[in-house]
Design a protein around this motif. Structure first.
Motif, PDB file in Angstrom:
ATOM      1  N   ILE A   1       0.836  -1.331   0.043  1.00 35.67           N
ATOM      2  CA  ILE A   1      -0.094  -0.014   0.003  1.00 35.67           C
ATOM      3  C   ILE A   1       1.047   1.259   0.062  1.00 35.67           C
ATOM      4  N   SER A   2       2.013   1.413   0.807  1.00 40.36           N
ATOM      5  CA  SER A   2       2.836   2.329   0.835  1.00 40.36           C
ATOM      6  C   SER A   2       3.572   2.599  -0.508  1.00 40.36           C
ATOM      7  N   GLN A   3       3.828   1.708  -0.941  1.00 32.68           N
ATOM      8  CA  GLN A   3       4.638   1.532  -2.338  1.00 32.68           C
ATOM      9  C   GLN A   3       3.684   2.409  -3.551  1.00 32.68           C
ATOM     10  N   ALA A   4       2.278   1.855  -3.357  1.00 27.38           N
ATOM     11  CA  ALA A   4       1.506   2.330  -4.377  1.00 27.38           C
ATOM     12  C   ALA A   4       1.147   4.020  -4.189  1.00 27.38           C
ATOM     13  N   LEU A   5       1.124   4.277  -2.664  1.00 29.87           N
ATOM     14  CA  LEU A   5       1.040   5.766  -2.298  1.00 29.87           C
ATOM     15  C   LEU A   5       2.308   6.652  -2.326  1.00 29.87           C
ATOM     16  N   SER A   6       3.238   6.015  -2.796  1.00 32.24           N
ATOM     17  CA  SER A   6       4.551   6.888  -3.070  1.00 32.24           C
ATOM     18  C   SER A   6       4.236   8.097  -3.733  1.00 32.24           C
ATOM     19  N   GLY A   7       4.610   9.305  -3.192  1.00 31.99           N
ATOM     20  CA  GLY A   7       4.387  10.494  -3.775  1.00 31.99           C
ATOM     21  C   GLY A   7       2.966  10.997  -3.514  1.00 31.99           C
ATOM     22  N   VAL A   8       2.043  10.385  -2.710  1.00 36.54           N
ATOM     23  CA  VAL A   8       0.912  10.774  -2.208  1.00 36.54           C
ATOM     24  C   VAL A   8       1.178  11.138  -0.867  1.00 36.54           C
TER      25      VAL A   8
ATOM     26  N   ALA B   1      -9.109  18.171  -0.508  1.00 33.95           N
ATOM     27  CA  ALA B   1      -7.839  18.361   0.271  1.00 33.95           C
ATOM     28  C   ALA B   1      -6.888  17.242  -0.097  1.00 33.95           C
ATOM     29  N   ALA B   2      -6.928  16.050  -0.658  1.00 38.64           N
ATOM     30  CA  ALA B   2      -6.479  14.917  -0.611  1.00 38.64           C
ATOM     31  C   ALA B   2      -5.732  14.729  -1.918  1.00 38.64           C
ATOM     32  N   ASP B   3      -4.510  14.136  -1.995  1.00 44.53           N
ATOM     33  CA  ASP B   3      -3.931  13.950  -3.378  1.00 44.53           C
ATOM     34  C   ASP B   3      -4.349  12.672  -3.910  1.00 44.53           C
ATOM     35  N   GLY B   4      -5.044  11.712  -3.116  1.00 46.65           N
ATOM     36  CA  GLY B   4      -5.509  10.322  -3.696  1.00 46.65           C
ATOM     37  C   GLY B   4      -6.355   9.925  -2.666  1.00 46.65           C
ATOM     38  N   ILE B   5      -7.142   8.640  -2.965  1.00 48.66           N
ATOM     39  CA  ILE B   5      -8.172   8.088  -2.308  1.00 48.66           C
ATOM     40  C   ILE B   5      -7.677   6.746  -2.209  1.00 48.66           C
ATOM     41  N   LEU B   6      -7.506   6.164  -0.911  1.00 45.97           N
ATOM     42  CA  LEU B   6      -7.267   4.860  -0.593  1.00 45.97           C
ATOM     43  C   LEU B   6      -8.571   4.057  -0.300  1.00 45.97           C
ATOM     44  N   ALA B   7      -8.879   3.154  -1.226  1.00 38.60           N
ATOM     45  CA  ALA B   7     -10.201   2.401  -1.054  1.00 38.60           C
ATOM     46  C   ALA B   7     -10.035   1.044  -0.371  1.00 38.60           C
ATOM     47  N   MET B   8     -10.789   0.986   0.644  1.00 40.03           N
ATOM     48  CA  MET B   8     -10.792  -0.191   1.541  1.00 40.03           C
ATOM     49  C   MET B   8     -12.022  -0.923   1.092  1.00 40.03           C
ATOM     50  N   THR B   9     -12.165  -1.242  -0.146  1.00 39.36           N
ATOM     51  CA  THR B   9     -13.246  -2.051  -0.703  1.00 39.36           C
ATOM     52  C   THR B   9     -13.021  -2.885  -1.519  1.00 39.36           C
ATOM     53  N   CYS B  10     -13.903  -3.888  -2.297  1.00 36.41           N
ATOM     54  CA  CYS B  10     -13.466  -4.737  -3.371  1.00 36.41           C
ATOM     55  C   CYS B  10     -13.141  -3.848  -4.417  1.00 36.41           C
TER      56      CYS B  10
ATOM     57  N   LEU C   1     -15.579   6.605 -10.549  1.00 39.25           N
ATOM     58  CA  LEU C   1     -16.872   7.027 -11.618  1.00 39.25           C
ATOM     59  C   LEU C   1     -17.046   8.312 -11.121  1.00 39.25           C
ATOM     60  N   TYR C   2     -16.922   8.894  -9.835  1.00 42.30           N
ATOM     61  CA  TYR C   2     -17.365  10.073  -9.365  1.00 42.30           C
ATOM     62  C   TYR C   2     -16.268  11.010  -8.815  1.00 42.30           C
ATOM     63  N   THR C   3     -15.071  10.698  -9.145  1.00 38.20           N
ATOM     64  CA  THR C   3     -14.252  11.465  -8.480  1.00 38.20           C
ATOM     65  C   THR C   3     -13.013  11.376  -9.606  1.00 38.20           C
ATOM     66  N   ASP C   4     -12.128  12.906  -9.747  1.00 41.11           N
ATOM     67  CA  ASP C   4     -11.107  13.131 -10.556  1.00 41.11           C
ATOM     68  C   ASP C   4      -9.719  12.818  -9.639  1.00 41.11           C
ATOM     69  N   LYS C   5     -10.000  12.096  -8.559  1.00 42.40           N
ATOM     70  CA  LYS C   5      -8.682  11.881  -7.676  1.00 42.40           C
ATOM     71  C   LYS C   5      -8.377  10.409  -8.314  1.00 42.40           C
ATOM     72  N   PRO C   6      -7.027  10.260  -8.119  1.00 42.42           N
ATOM     73  CA  PRO C   6      -6.559   8.853  -8.199  1.00 42.42           C
ATOM     74  C   PRO C   6      -6.627   7.904  -7.056  1.00 42.42           C
ATOM     75  N   VAL C   7      -7.494   6.770  -7.424  1.00 40.00           N
ATOM     76  CA  VAL C   7      -8.023   6.096  -6.174  1.00 40.00           C
ATOM     77  C   VAL C   7      -7.192   4.764  -6.365  1.00 40.00           C
ATOM     78  N   TYR C   8      -6.526   4.418  -5.143  1.00 32.43           N
ATOM     79  CA  TYR C   8      -5.662   3.116  -4.973  1.00 32.43           C
ATOM     80  C   TYR C   8      -6.175   2.170  -3.849  1.00 32.43           C
ATOM     81  N   PRO C   9      -6.089   0.695  -4.498  1.00 30.49           N
ATOM     82  CA  PRO C   9      -6.569  -0.280  -3.587  1.00 30.49           C
ATOM     83  C   PRO C   9      -5.773  -0.694  -2.455  1.00 30.49           C
ATOM     84  N   ALA C  10      -6.596  -0.647  -1.309  1.00 28.15           N
ATOM     85  CA  ALA C  10      -5.896  -1.347   0.023  1.00 28.15           C
ATOM     86  C   ALA C  10      -6.208  -2.857   0.242  1.00 28.15           C
TER      87      ALA C  10
END
Length: 229
Positions: free
Chosen positions: A13-20, A84-93, A102-111
């Protein structure tokens, strides 16, 4: 039926969020909560880990069902913290994550890793019950799916490696074809085992890209609602 997930290692997860630097965390109140991978306690635990790793968590929420269209409303209600966030961490399927995108222009990352569609056979223990292959054979296998329950996904009977009704892969796994035989015997339908199953058409499975279907009744209703002219 639930989507079964497992949390990714935090290093991944940390690697995926590198730079975020600033992260918004989203969980799911349905399947992920039941699996203890993305409910409120897991989201708060992830928040603590991210902050300990030097990230700024701008906010968090657990939407009732992440794969539902109401997720759009939830994102709008929390727009300020998400902006205010640089990205979203999704703790979902994976379905929930794709719904969020579909509803955000922010990058979304899987947890989480999405494992399978299954059921809870005992508290905290889940088993896959359907691989959604698109070509169901349950009519001839007494309602027991050999594609999922058999380690080799055999369609024409057992492999010969089972011992005392257990799979050769592990003594903890019942032989699917022993289960099928026993149920067919109890139903008086053992003659079904005399039928030769033809080579499977795998074009209906997930191997050929994303599958689509139009339910005709819904399509007809939508056509009727279209304005004329």
């Amino acid at each position: 039926m639930k989507t079964i997930t497992a949390q990714k290692p935090f290093d991944e997860i940390s690697q995926a969020l590198s730079g975020v630097e600033r992260v918004y965390v989203m969980g799911c109140g349905t399947c992920a909560t039941m699996c203890h991978t993305g409910g409120k306690s897991e989201v708060l635990d992830m928040k603590g880990k991210l902050e300990a790793a030097g990230k700024k968590v701008t906010g968090w929420m657990v939407v009732p069902t992440a794969c539902d269209e109401l997720t759009k409303d939830a994102l709008e209600e929390n727009a300020k913290d998400m902006e205010a966030a640089d990205g979203i961490l999704a703790m979902t399927c994976a379905f929930g994550l794709q719904t969020i995108t579909l509803y955000t222009d922010k990058p979304v990352y899987p947890a989480l890793n999405t494992l399978f569609v299954g059921k809870e056979e005992a508290p905290g223990h889940f088993i896959e019950v359907c691989m959604q292959c698109g070509n169901c054979v349950l009519a001839t296998t007494a309602g027991i799916c050999p594609l999922v329950r058999c380690a080799k996904s055999l369609l024409n009977g057992p492999c010969g490696g089972s011992v005392d009704g257990k799979c050769e892969i592990s003594p903890d796994i019942p032989c699917a074809w022993q289960m099928i035989y026993d149920r067919l015997a109890a139903l008086g339908q053992l003659d079904k085992l005399d039928e030769i199953v033809l080579p499977r058409d795998w074009s209906t499975s997930s191997a050929g890209g994303p599958r689509r279907i139009t339910i005709q009744a819904n399509y007809d209703e939508q056509q009727r609602q279209q304005p004329s002219g």
